[in-house]
Design a protein around this motif. Structure first.
Motif, PDB file in Angstrom:
ATOM      1  N   PRO A   1       0.814  -1.224   0.000  1.00  0.00           N
ATOM      2  CA  PRO A   1       0.000   0.000   0.000  1.00  0.00           C
ATOM      3  C   PRO A   1       0.848   1.275   0.000  1.00  0.00           C
ATOM      4  O   PRO A   1       0.530   2.224  -0.705  1.00  0.00           O
ATOM      5  CB  PRO A   1      -0.836  -0.120   1.283  1.00  0.00           C
ATOM      6  N   SER A   2       1.932   1.300   0.805  1.00  0.00           N
ATOM      7  CA  SER A   2       2.754   2.514   0.857  1.00  0.00           C
ATOM      8  C   SER A   2       3.412   2.792  -0.486  1.00  0.00           C
ATOM      9  O   SER A   2       3.447   3.932  -0.950  1.00  0.00           O
ATOM     10  CB  SER A   2       3.851   2.396   1.923  1.00  0.00           C
ATOM     11  N   VAL A   3       3.945   1.730  -1.103  1.00  0.00           N
ATOM     12  CA  VAL A   3       4.642   1.932  -2.376  1.00  0.00           C
ATOM     13  C   VAL A   3       3.643   2.335  -3.458  1.00  0.00           C
ATOM     14  O   VAL A   3       3.894   3.237  -4.254  1.00  0.00           O
ATOM     15  CB  VAL A   3       5.414   0.665  -2.786  1.00  0.00           C
ATOM     16  N   GLU A   4       2.514   1.670  -3.490  1.00  0.00           N
ATOM     17  CA  GLU A   4       1.506   1.995  -4.504  1.00  0.00           C
ATOM     18  C   GLU A   4       0.996   3.420  -4.314  1.00  0.00           C
ATOM     19  O   GLU A   4       0.789   4.160  -5.282  1.00  0.00           O
ATOM     20  CB  GLU A   4       0.353   0.988  -4.454  1.00  0.00           C
ATOM     21  N   LEU A   5       0.812   3.829  -3.061  1.00  0.00           N
ATOM     22  CA  LEU A   5       0.372   5.203  -2.823  1.00  0.00           C
ATOM     23  C   LEU A   5       1.439   6.187  -3.308  1.00  0.00           C
ATOM     24  O   LEU A   5       1.129   7.192  -3.949  1.00  0.00           O
ATOM     25  CB  LEU A   5       0.093   5.429  -1.337  1.00  0.00           C
ATOM     26  N   ALA A   6       2.707   5.877  -3.013  1.00  0.00           N
ATOM     27  CA  ALA A   6       3.792   6.748  -3.481  1.00  0.00           C
ATOM     28  C   ALA A   6       3.760   6.853  -5.003  1.00  0.00           C
ATOM     29  O   ALA A   6       3.962   7.932  -5.574  1.00  0.00           O
ATOM     30  CB  ALA A   6       5.150   6.207  -3.019  1.00  0.00           C
ATOM     31  N   ARG A   7       3.471   5.748  -5.668  1.00  0.00           N
ATOM     32  CA  ARG A   7       3.420   5.763  -7.129  1.00  0.00           C
ATOM     33  C   ARG A   7       2.299   6.679  -7.629  1.00  0.00           C
ATOM     34  O   ARG A   7       2.489   7.484  -8.538  1.00  0.00           O
ATOM     35  CB  ARG A   7       3.215   4.335  -7.660  1.00  0.00           C
ATOM     36  N   VAL A   8       1.132   6.560  -7.010  1.00  0.00           N
ATOM     37  CA  VAL A   8      -0.012   7.352  -7.468  1.00  0.00           C
ATOM     38  C   VAL A   8       0.218   8.843  -7.192  1.00  0.00           C
ATOM     39  O   VAL A   8      -0.086   9.698  -8.016  1.00  0.00           O
ATOM     40  CB  VAL A   8      -1.313   6.846  -6.799  1.00  0.00           C
ATOM     41  N   VAL A   9       0.778   9.148  -6.011  1.00  0.00           N
ATOM     42  CA  VAL A   9       1.070  10.551  -5.702  1.00  0.00           C
ATOM     43  C   VAL A   9       2.116  11.087  -6.676  1.00  0.00           C
ATOM     44  O   VAL A   9       2.023  12.214  -7.155  1.00  0.00           O
ATOM     45  CB  VAL A   9       1.579  10.700  -4.249  1.00  0.00           C
TER      46      VAL A   9
END
Lengths: 402, 314
Positions: free
Chosen positions: B202-210
């Motif tokens: 979740p953290s990495v995917e959120l970083a990607r989307v941001v």
């Protein structure tokens, strides 16, 4: 344009896709300097300048292109505010702008102090649906047509494709967002004529809607935007399934979308055309009649005829791109492969030329790095070896050296 | 979902912020106003709209807190002449260097190379996370699908190839492949602490989307700075559900893991641990980090991060 206000109006053309927008934008871009001298601004430093501005406004990733769009909307808005005459801003993806994007756009353009007119070119759904599916396929998607039709008809709008489709095609909703704070008499619908209408009719409608009648410009453009037929689109969809995992977007754009789709497969005009099955036609027809009633009620200006939004009866039998005639697909594949071979041959020749240039450059660099004595020896050897007396002398020298 | 994305995200933020002290509550109130005015950037499913909204807000909030470029150093940083090279899984390598006070720049004449190996699925997850932090917009699903289609694994996860390269340069005595975290003795004077940071999907995917939105708002250098100096410190970094290689790709994963295991056993260099440690552990649970099913987990991380930013600097 007569009786123009102190600062000319801004014609903000917000869509919809597949309604002749590319041709309009090409003509405006190609004539931007001529038009500017006549007082009309089409603010774009590159042919896709307004597209980049739209990406920036809506914060839309687009296969890496968005990195070239940083600050593009604000830069465009600044040019618009500084221009006293009329201005045209046109890009079809603006149709998908959300209310907050619309608010920001209008404010940045000087609305409400500056007059903004909203324009939307619109076409019947029975033609928009297959055209949008084909656009999806040309942008790396491998969604079957049947699945696409299911998703867009589903009120839940499942997946990624259906929300985008309706954001870009739901005409009353698009104008509900863009024209929420613009009086109805400043909103113009330009309807795309039905199939079989005179070729120039759509352009005439654009001229009327944008007030271009008093401007002189050249209508010729290089870019055509032809559509692929059923077997070609089926081929491309199958290719996407295999290729998109291994071909990066930047190469896909050039090799698949431009070379294969636009310059090869779209030229095959004898193949069956994409359409909608009868049940989808009926559904689209019902929806269109509902839209007509809503749009009439809102009192927008119409250039053309609102009944153009109702689908024309289908011409010929429906050809399903999910079950195409395999011989037709095979023939299209042979043409596609040939085009790729021609391009690969050209690239190999370019590679050979570059290798030769690189070898020459390396040799020159090597010579430049040699001390003076060595450079002289190399020059002397090169000079001698290119002459008969020199070759004899070198041969004799080598024999003496053993 | 009857709420608009704005209403939904606002409700999540308000619920999570309950009980904050007054100055922070004012910052949260200001954030709620911004949420109400925000647009949903990008395109995606209806279910992903709240996350895209939250990620867009995070991009804006992070951008507001941009510290600006650091002053240029008086002298450019020089790579040390001697020392050890830490190579392999990139996040593990960076964390190990940091834990041992080692410089990021590689020494020009290393006397030893330590190659950090992880179970192959975790090594690929490490590479994915490292690429996202490197501003690359690759989904976990897209990366693994491409690798499988090309029948490759990322170079940084291919410890056998890395080791073979360094053996050619320095000789086998100078190359150490380490398969487990913890203290490593015998390579440096003090034991080297090898770190395997967790990769929480979740953290990495959120970083990607941001990062997608940041990439549209600012130039490359500013993007990198904001991502690393503003966003990364406040993103949850503890253990969490890791990315999982989906079933269809398992044969590819196993084939490369078997090759790595065999090559590492026969490499002739020092192997600290067991070659079978390179086999996939299969502990990841998230096959599609960006899917609709993952939206609640992603939103939870997004809301926590938004509030963390508010708490850090209202």
């Amino acid at each position: 344009m007569n009786d123009a206000p102190a600062q000319g109006p801004i014609y903000l053309h917000v869509g919809t896709p597949k309604t002749g927008t590319s041709y309009l934008q090409d003509v405006l871009f190609g004539n931007r300097e001529v038009l500017a001298k006549q007082g009309l601004l089409y603010p774009a430093d590159r042919f896709d300048g307004q597209f980049l501005a739209a990406l920036d406004l809506m914060r839309l990733p687009w296969g890496g292109l968005e990195k070239e769009a940083v600050g593009a909307w604000d830069a465009l808005a600044r040019k618009v505010r500084e221009w006293d005459g009329p201005v045209i801003i046109s890009h079809e993806i603006l149709a998908t702008a959300k209310p907050a994007d619309v608010k920001r756009a209008l404010k940045s353009l000087g609305h409400p102090e500056r007059e903004v007119r909203i324009l939307a070119s619109v076409r019947d759904l029975a033609r928009q649906i297959p055209a949008e599916w084909q656009e999806n396929v040309k942008h790396r998607r491998s969604l079957r047509y049947g699945r696409f039709l299911e998703q867009i008809q589903d009120p839940e709008r499942p997946g990624k494709v259906a929300p985008w489709f309706w954001d870009a095609q739901d005409v009353p909703a698009i104008l509900g967002r863009w024209a929420a704070e613009v009086p109805a008499d400043r909103v113009t619908l330009i309807t795309v004529p039905p199939p079989g209408a005179p070729r120039d009719l759509l352009w005439e409608r654009f001229v009327e809607a944008f007030g271009l009648g008093d401007f002189k410009f050249d209508l010729h453009t290089e870019r055509a935007n032809p559509s692929m037929g059923v077997p070609e689109t089926a081929l491309l969809r199958r290719l996407n399934r295999a290729a998109t995992k291994v071909v990066p977007p930047k190469h896909y754009r050039v090799l698949v979308r431009e070379l294969l789709a636009h310059r090869t497969l779209a030229l095959r005009t004898e193949s069956p055309r994409l359409g909608v099955p009868p049940e989808v036609w009926s559904w689209a027809d019902t929806l269109a009649h509902g839209w007509l009633a809503t749009l009439e009620e809102r009192g927008y200006r119409v250039v053309g005829d609102l009944t153009d939004l109702t689908p024309a009866p289908a011409a010929g039998e429906y050809a399903d791109p999910d079950h195409p005639r395999e011989r037709q697909v095979a023939n299209a594949a042979v043409e596609a492969l040939t085009a790729l071979l021609v391009e690969a041959s050209r690239l190999r020749e370019v590679e050979e030329e570059l290798r030769a240039e690189l070898a020459e450059a390396r040799s020159a660099l090597h010579k430049a790095e040699l001390p003076f004595k060595e450079r002289t020896k190399v020059r002397a050897y090169t000079y001698a070896s290119q002459r008969p007396w020199g070759r004899k002398a070198l041969a004799a020298y080598k024999r003496r050296q053993g | 979902m009857s709420d608009t994305p704005q209403q939904y995200v606002a409700r999540l933020v308000a619920d999570a912020a309950t009980g904050l002290d007054r100055p922070r509550q004012e910052a949260v109130d200001a954030l709620l106003e911004r949420i109400a005015e925000a647009s949903v950037p990008g395109r995606g499913t209806m279910q992903s709209a709240p996350l895209r909204l939250a990620a867009g807000l995070l991009a804006d909030e992070a951008r507001r807190r941009d510290p600006g470029p650091a002053p240029a150093p008086r002298r450019p940083q020089k790579a040390p002449r001697k020392g050890i090279v830490i190579h392999g899984a990139p996040l593990a390598a960076a964390a190990t260097r940091a834990a041992n006070g080692l410089p990021d720049l590689r020494p020009s004449r290393p006397h030893a190379v330590v190659i950090l190996a992880r179970p192959l699925d975790e090594a690929i997850a490490d590479v994915w996370a490292s690429r996202v932090w490197g501003l690359e917009d690759r989904t976990w699903g897209g990366l693994t699908a491409t690798l499988e289609a090309l029948d490759r694994i990322p170079y940084e996860a291919d410890v056998a190839e890395i080791a073979a390269k360094w053996v050619r340069k320095l000789g086998p005595e100078q190359v150490h492949v380490v398969t487990r975290p913890g203290p490593l003795v015998g390579v440096t004077r003090e034991p080297l602490q090898v770190v395997h940071p967790p990769v929480a999907a979740p953290s990495v995917e959120l970083a990607r989307v941001v990062s997608q939105t940041l990439g549209i708002l600012v130039d490359h250098d500013t993007h990198e700075r904001i991502l690393h100096r503003v966003l990364r410190p406040v993103l949850p970094t503890g253990p969490g559900p890791g990315p999982a290689v989906r079933g269809k790709l398992q044969p590819w994963l196993r084939r490369h893991a078997d090759r790595l295991t065999a090559d590492a056993a026969a490499g002739g260099y020092a192997l600290h641990g067991d070659p079978t440690d390179l086999a996939p552990r299969g502990q990841g649970t998230v096959r599609w980090p960006g899917s609709d099913h993952q939206q609640p987990a992603l939103l939870e991380v997004a809301v926590r991060t938004l509030l963390a930013l508010c708490e850090e600097s209202p």
